[in-house]
Design an enzyme around this catalytic site. Structure first.
Site, PDB file in Angstrom:
ATOM      1  N   ASN A   1       0.966  -0.866  -0.360  1.00  0.00           N
ATOM      2  CA  ASN A   1      -0.267   0.087   0.054  1.00  0.00           C
ATOM      3  C   ASN A   1       0.518   1.444  -0.194  1.00  0.00           C
ATOM      4  O   ASN A   1       2.173   1.758   0.760  1.00  0.00           O
ATOM      5  CB  ASN A   1      -1.060  -0.095   0.843  1.00  0.00           C
TER       6      ASN A   1
ATOM      7  N   LYS B   1      -0.068   4.371  -0.814  1.00  0.00           N
ATOM      8  CA  LYS B   1      -0.534   5.546   0.272  1.00  0.00           C
ATOM      9  C   LYS B   1      -0.028   6.836  -0.657  1.00  0.00           C
ATOM     10  O   LYS B   1      -0.664   6.543  -1.853  1.00  0.00           O
ATOM     11  CB  LYS B   1      -0.332   5.564   1.453  1.00  0.00           C
TER      12      LYS B   1
ATOM     13  N   HIS C   1      -9.097   0.911   5.008  1.00  0.00           N
ATOM     14  CA  HIS C   1      -8.074   1.531   5.961  1.00  0.00           C
ATOM     15  C   HIS C   1      -7.881   2.584   7.120  1.00  0.00           C
ATOM     16  O   HIS C   1      -8.386   3.602   6.715  1.00  0.00           O
ATOM     17  CB  HIS C   1      -6.895   2.025   4.081  1.00  0.00           C
TER      18      HIS C   1
ATOM     19  N   GLU D   1      -6.450   4.735   7.749  1.00  0.00           N
ATOM     20  CA  GLU D   1      -5.973   6.239   7.226  1.00  0.00           C
ATOM     21  C   GLU D   1      -7.236   6.651   7.299  1.00  0.00           C
ATOM     22  O   GLU D   1      -7.701   7.899   7.410  1.00  0.00           O
ATOM     23  CB  GLU D   1      -4.623   6.385   6.668  1.00  0.00           C
TER      24      GLU D   1
ATOM     25  N   GLU E   1      -5.388  -5.001  10.615  1.00  0.00           N
ATOM     26  CA  GLU E   1      -4.136  -4.100  10.736  1.00  0.00           C
ATOM     27  C   GLU E   1      -4.699  -2.742  12.234  1.00  0.00           C
ATOM     28  O   GLU E   1      -5.280  -2.121  11.746  1.00  0.00           O
ATOM     29  CB  GLU E   1      -3.693  -2.677   9.273  1.00  0.00           C
TER      30      GLU E   1
ATOM     31  N   GLY F   1       2.990   2.001  10.351  1.00  0.00           N
ATOM     32  CA  GLY F   1       3.611   3.084  10.655  1.00  0.00           C
ATOM     33  C   GLY F   1       4.775   3.906  12.064  1.00  0.00           C
ATOM     34  O   GLY F   1       5.234   4.817  11.826  1.00  0.00           O
TER      35      GLY F   1
ATOM     36  N   SER G   1       4.037  -2.234  10.221  1.00  0.00           N
ATOM     37  CA  SER G   1       5.090  -2.319  10.386  1.00  0.00           C
ATOM     38  C   SER G   1       5.605  -3.752   9.850  1.00  0.00           C
ATOM     39  O   SER G   1       7.170  -4.137  10.425  1.00  0.00           O
ATOM     40  CB  SER G   1       5.597  -1.611  11.877  1.00  0.00           C
TER      41      SER G   1
HETATM   42  P1  13P Z   1       3.723   0.186   7.647  1.00  0.00           P
HETATM   43  O1  13P Z   1       3.707  -1.005   7.103  1.00  0.00           O
HETATM   44  O2  13P Z   1       3.529   1.671   6.763  1.00  0.00           O
HETATM   45  O3  13P Z   1       3.293   0.216   9.038  1.00  0.00           O
HETATM   46  O4  13P Z   1       1.974   0.917   7.187  1.00  0.00           O
HETATM   47  C1  13P Z   1       1.035  -0.633   7.076  1.00  0.00           C
HETATM   48  C2  13P Z   1      -0.487  -0.331   6.034  1.00  0.00           C
HETATM   49  O5  13P Z   1      -0.721   0.684   6.931  1.00  0.00           O
HETATM   50  C3  13P Z   1      -0.661  -0.607   5.073  1.00  0.00           C
HETATM   51  O6  13P Z   1      -2.245  -0.913   4.826  1.00  0.00           O
END
Ligand code: 13P
Length: 250
Positions: free
Chosen positions: A9, A11, A95, A97, A167, A173, A212
């Site tokens: 992903n 983003k 997601h 976010e 997640e 992150g 992560s």
């Molecule tokens: P990270 O792998 O950067 O922690 O992000 C995970 C994520 O949100 C994947 O959709």
């Protein structure tokens, strides 16, 4: 047997030019993944979706979102028809976010999942608890609500086509990845919820862990009973690290 899946992903990262470089660099990786029976793909920004398709047609390509209405006055949104026109058949839904910054609810996710399935597309439905919920031991309660709302009014035939991504928000992150024990416990709980609703079909549904995930830790997740792959943010951005993720899945 559920096929392993690695989905990056991206983003709000990578220009079209940067996407082209990655896509070209991933051609050999697609061949490697196919050889080992693994699905690999990326979810770039909208503008880069056709770029990945063009330079590596063998990568699975997912949109990071989609609207559930076929068209209309929804400024800034993108429709299923627009994705289908450029042969995009996967979309990430819910997601964290988007849940945090765009008020995405599980009910809205459900509308999107149903719209995608009606168009024979594949939703990757994200669920996960916040740090506050984790610390109050509310993880399973939250997951149950998200799974129940997300899969509302979805037939077992269609449910088999959905990919679920667990997640935990506190692990995204942050470098604070959930232990494989925690991740497996929650993913097994998710499969149990799906089994209650869909019986044996639950065994066909792929469940990913995200948060992560790095080349150093991906193996521990993939060696559990209920985790079928990973949804990876930061570590999916460089071709070197994406390659290492694949190598460590094999
Ligand atoms: P990270 O792998 O950067 O922690 O992000 C995970 C994520 O949100 C994947 O959709």
């Amino acid at each position: 047997m559920r096929k392993k899946l690695l989905l990056g992903n991206w983003k709000m990262n990578k220009t079209r030019e940067e996407t082209k470089v990655f896509a070209l660099g991933s051609l050999a990786l697609s061949a490697l993944a196919e050889l080992h029976g693994i699905d690999i793909g990326v979810a770039p920004a909208y503008l880069s979706l056709p770029v990945v398709k063009k330079y590596n047609p063998n990568l699975l390509v997912a949109s990071q979102n989609v609207h559930y209405q076929p068209s209309g006055a929804y400024t800034g949104e993108i429709s299923i028809a627009m994705l289908k026109e450029i042969n995009i058949t996967w979309a990430i839904i819910g997601h964290s976010e988007r849940r945090t910054y765009d008020n995405e609810t599980s009910e809205r996710c459900n509308l999107k999942i149903k719209a995608l399935l009606a168009n024979e597309m594949t939703p990757v439905y994200c669920v996960g608890e916040t740090l506050a919920q984790f610390e109050k031991s509310e993880t399973k309660k939250v997951i149950k609500e998200q799974i129940s709302a997300g899969f509302s009014e979805i037939s077992s035939e269609n449910a088999a086509k959905v990919v679920v991504a667990y997640e935990p928000v506190w692990s995204i992150g942050t470098g604070r990845n959930a232990s494989s024990e925690i991740a497996q416990d929650v993913c097994s709980y998710i499969r149990g919820l799906l089994r209650e609703k869909y019986g044996e079909v639950a065994e066909q549904i792929r469940i990913l862990y995200g948060g992560s995930v790095k080349p150093e830790n991906i193996k521990t997740y993939l060696s559990t009973a209920d985790i079928d792959g990973a949804l990876v943010g930061g570590a999916s951005l460089s071709i070197e690290s994406f390659k290492e993720l694949i190598n460590n899945m094999i």
